[in-house]
Design a protein around this motif. Sequence first.
Motif, PDB file in Angstrom:
ATOM      1  N   ALA A 199       0.842  -1.197   0.000  1.00 56.68           N
ATOM      2  CA  ALA A 199       0.000   0.000   0.000  1.00 56.68           C
ATOM      3  C   ALA A 199       0.872   1.240   0.000  1.00 56.68           C
ATOM      4  CB  ALA A 199      -0.924   0.017   1.214  1.00 56.68           C
ATOM      5  N   GLY A 200       0.443   2.248  -0.756  1.00 56.93           N
ATOM      6  CA  GLY A 200       1.185   3.500  -0.801  1.00 56.93           C
ATOM      7  C   GLY A 200       1.113   4.250   0.511  1.00 56.93           C
ATOM      8  N   GLU A 201      -0.070   4.263   1.135  1.00 55.16           N
ATOM      9  CA  GLU A 201      -0.269   4.904   2.426  1.00 55.16           C
ATOM     10  C   GLU A 201      -1.315   4.126   3.211  1.00 55.16           C
ATOM     11  OE1 GLU A 201      -1.054   9.003   2.750  1.00 55.16           O
ATOM     12  OE2 GLU A 201       0.878   9.627   1.919  1.00 55.16           O
ATOM     13  N   VAL A 202      -1.283   4.310   4.529  1.00 52.87           N
ATOM     14  CA  VAL A 202      -2.252   3.686   5.426  1.00 52.87           C
ATOM     15  C   VAL A 202      -2.928   4.790   6.221  1.00 52.87           C
ATOM     16  CG1 VAL A 202      -2.598   2.085   7.359  1.00 52.87           C
ATOM     17  CG2 VAL A 202      -0.849   1.603   5.622  1.00 52.87           C
ATOM     18  N   ALA A 203      -4.220   4.646   6.442  1.00 53.34           N
ATOM     19  CA  ALA A 203      -4.941   5.589   7.297  1.00 53.34           C
ATOM     20  C   ALA A 203      -5.866   4.813   8.220  1.00 53.34           C
ATOM     21  CB  ALA A 203      -5.757   6.581   6.466  1.00 53.34           C
ATOM     22  N   ALA A 204      -5.792   5.136   9.509  1.00 59.82           N
ATOM     23  CA  ALA A 204      -6.694   4.573  10.511  1.00 59.82           C
ATOM     24  C   ALA A 204      -7.766   5.609  10.786  1.00 59.82           C
ATOM     25  CB  ALA A 204      -5.925   4.230  11.784  1.00 59.82           C
ATOM     26  N   LEU A 205      -9.018   5.264  10.515  1.00 59.94           N
ATOM     27  CA  LEU A 205     -10.112   6.236  10.545  1.00 59.94           C
ATOM     28  C   LEU A 205     -10.988   6.028  11.770  1.00 59.94           C
ATOM     29  CD1 LEU A 205     -11.235   6.079   6.792  1.00 59.94           C
ATOM     30  CD2 LEU A 205      -9.314   7.318   7.818  1.00 59.94           C
ATOM     31  N   GLY A 206     -11.130   7.064  12.565  1.00 59.75           N
ATOM     32  CA  GLY A 206     -11.963   6.997  13.759  1.00 59.75           C
ATOM     33  C   GLY A 206     -12.683   8.304  13.992  1.00 59.75           C
TER      34      GLY A 206
ATOM     35  N   VAL B  63      -5.678  14.926  13.195  1.00 58.39           N
ATOM     36  CA  VAL B  63      -4.838  14.169  12.262  1.00 58.39           C
ATOM     37  C   VAL B  63      -3.478  13.972  12.916  1.00 58.39           C
ATOM     38  CG1 VAL B  63      -3.718  14.127  10.005  1.00 58.39           C
ATOM     39  CG2 VAL B  63      -5.975  15.189  10.247  1.00 58.39           C
ATOM     40  N   ALA B  64      -3.006  12.750  12.953  1.00 53.77           N
ATOM     41  CA  ALA B  64      -1.647  12.434  13.399  1.00 53.77           C
ATOM     42  C   ALA B  64      -0.971  11.610  12.313  1.00 53.77           C
ATOM     43  CB  ALA B  64      -1.663  11.658  14.720  1.00 53.77           C
ATOM     44  N   VAL B  65       0.314  11.875  12.098  1.00 58.45           N
ATOM     45  CA  VAL B  65       1.058  11.195  11.041  1.00 58.45           C
ATOM     46  C   VAL B  65       2.239  10.455  11.656  1.00 58.45           C
ATOM     47  CG1 VAL B  65       2.308  11.451   8.862  1.00 58.45           C
ATOM     48  CG2 VAL B  65       0.405  13.009   9.406  1.00 58.45           C
ATOM     49  N   TYR B  66       2.396   9.191  11.279  1.00 57.70           N
ATOM     50  CA  TYR B  66       3.501   8.351  11.750  1.00 57.70           C
ATOM     51  C   TYR B  66       4.316   7.860  10.560  1.00 57.70           C
ATOM     52  CZ  TYR B  66       1.186   8.149  16.298  1.00 57.70           C
ATOM     53  OH  TYR B  66       0.616   8.474  17.510  1.00 57.70           O
ATOM     54  N   ARG B  67       5.618   7.733  10.787  1.00 58.36           N
ATOM     55  CA  ARG B  67       6.507   7.166   9.767  1.00 58.36           C
ATOM     56  C   ARG B  67       7.194   5.939  10.365  1.00 58.36           C
ATOM     57  NH1 ARG B  67       6.882  10.284   5.343  1.00 58.36           N
ATOM     58  NH2 ARG B  67       6.240  12.479   5.537  1.00 58.36           N
TER      59      ARG B  67
ATOM     60  N   VAL C 140       3.717   5.473   5.148  1.00 59.01           N
ATOM     61  CA  VAL C 140       3.242   6.455   6.117  1.00 59.01           C
ATOM     62  C   VAL C 140       1.886   6.002   6.650  1.00 59.01           C
ATOM     63  CG1 VAL C 140       2.363   8.815   6.354  1.00 59.01           C
ATOM     64  CG2 VAL C 140       4.489   8.391   5.114  1.00 59.01           C
ATOM     65  N   VAL C 141       1.665   6.207   7.945  1.00 54.13           N
ATOM     66  CA  VAL C 141       0.395   5.849   8.576  1.00 54.13           C
ATOM     67  C   VAL C 141      -0.214   7.104   9.188  1.00 54.13           C
ATOM     68  CG1 VAL C 141      -0.784   4.391  10.251  1.00 54.13           C
ATOM     69  CG2 VAL C 141       1.284   3.553   9.106  1.00 54.13           C
ATOM     70  N   ARG C 142      -1.450   7.377   8.855  1.00 57.10           N
ATOM     71  CA  ARG C 142      -2.172   8.519   9.418  1.00 57.10           C
ATOM     72  C   ARG C 142      -3.293   8.010  10.317  1.00 57.10           C
ATOM     73  NH1 ARG C 142      -0.584  12.782   5.923  1.00 57.10           N
ATOM     74  NH2 ARG C 142       0.271  11.914   3.978  1.00 57.10           N
ATOM     75  N   VAL C 143      -3.515   8.711  11.396  1.00 54.30           N
ATOM     76  CA  VAL C 143      -4.638   8.419  12.286  1.00 54.30           C
ATOM     77  C   VAL C 143      -5.539   9.644  12.280  1.00 54.30           C
ATOM     78  CG1 VAL C 143      -5.368   7.786  14.608  1.00 54.30           C
ATOM     79  CG2 VAL C 143      -3.173   6.956  13.720  1.00 54.30           C
ATOM     80  N   LEU C 144      -6.775   9.460  11.825  1.00 53.87           N
ATOM     81  CA  LEU C 144      -7.689  10.590  11.656  1.00 53.87           C
ATOM     82  C   LEU C 144      -8.944  10.408  12.497  1.00 53.87           C
ATOM     83  CD1 LEU C 144      -6.228   9.929   8.721  1.00 53.87           C
ATOM     84  CD2 LEU C 144      -7.677  11.797   7.944  1.00 53.87           C
ATOM     85  N   ALA C 145      -9.351  11.488  13.146  1.00 60.32           N
ATOM     86  CA  ALA C 145     -10.662  11.554  13.796  1.00 60.32           C
ATOM     87  C   ALA C 145     -11.514  12.508  12.982  1.00 60.32           C
ATOM     88  CB  ALA C 145     -10.537  12.049  15.230  1.00 60.32           C
TER      89      ALA C 145
END
Length: 346
Positions: free
Chosen positions: A145-152, A215-219, A238-243
């Motif tokens: 995957a090019g990017e990952v996002a955790a959606l909450g 939004v938080a971004v992790y590498r 890259v992993v993003r965590v979004l509310a």
Amino acid sequence: MSGYQPVPLPTGAGATSRTDLVAGLTGWARSRPLRDLVAAFGAELPDDRLPPDGLLGWLDDFSARHWDFRSRHGAVERDEVGETVLDPAVAELVRSAAEALGLAGPRPVPGRRYDHLLVLGGLARSCLQRTAYAARLLDTGFVEAGEVAALGSFRPLRPVELDRLQLPADRPGTRLDGGYEVDAMDLGVRAAFGCPTSVEQRRSAGEIDHHSWSVAVYRPAPVRTGAGPASRSVARPVVRVLAAPSTEPKTRRAHTSDTYHFWAGELRPAAGDRVLVLTSQLYVPFQHVDALRTLSLGYGCEVDTVGLDPDSLPGYGPAESSGPDRYLQEIRSAIRSIRNLLRVLG
């Protein structure tokens, strides 16, 4: 088991016409498993002369009367609904139909390479399980995957959810930093991807309410795969965590479609991007259809949706229970999502 054949939902690929999309959705709604479920509760699915919007309206009304166990308990979370015991023969039919309709599995991931992997939030333990499964898919090379996002969202976690949180013993020092669903997603990302500190954080100002977002971004660091001389270092996305905020903040909190909208507004996926949505198998049909409405129609994405395999996650606790009444409840959710999508298609 009944011998039902699987009833697939469309993926929203670029070549999928409106006609094909409607046909795929109504094919699911008119399928033999759903017909048999309706018959088991004393009715007959309307014949093919009824147009799609009329069919889904009929199913919405029918499922509200017979399968909406959640509303009978008031405004409660899914895990707060007491079990409804069904006749054993009906219960077995429900299980067979649910498997054919895509609510039981798990199913294999349809592809290998995706532009985006979206991990959906839920109950606190599910947040940990889903992020762990996402990391497992990526680290084993099963999915790229090019990017990952955790959606909450900023849904408050209840005490019972906190009591059920469980991380494997090899994740020392990882703790929950807050009391909302997005905090459980953030914990899951930090634990599963081994990245204790974000490289970017943004959030709305003021007190937490239905307007709030973050939004938080992790590498994550690369991970080594294989053993001995054959081992190699594999980069991780890259992993993003979004509310997400609610799109109707005066009346309700954010729901699944709101998280899709917020992610798409942040990332602006391109037409033709391949998106893999990861959730629990029980919710695959309705959350897939919501993704079709939001991401396929809105941005031209091709969407696959899969459920995690909890048996591959030792140390994270058991999966959510999926009794026959839960299957019926989420079949109703899928019916309502299909009805919403058909309204948009016109």
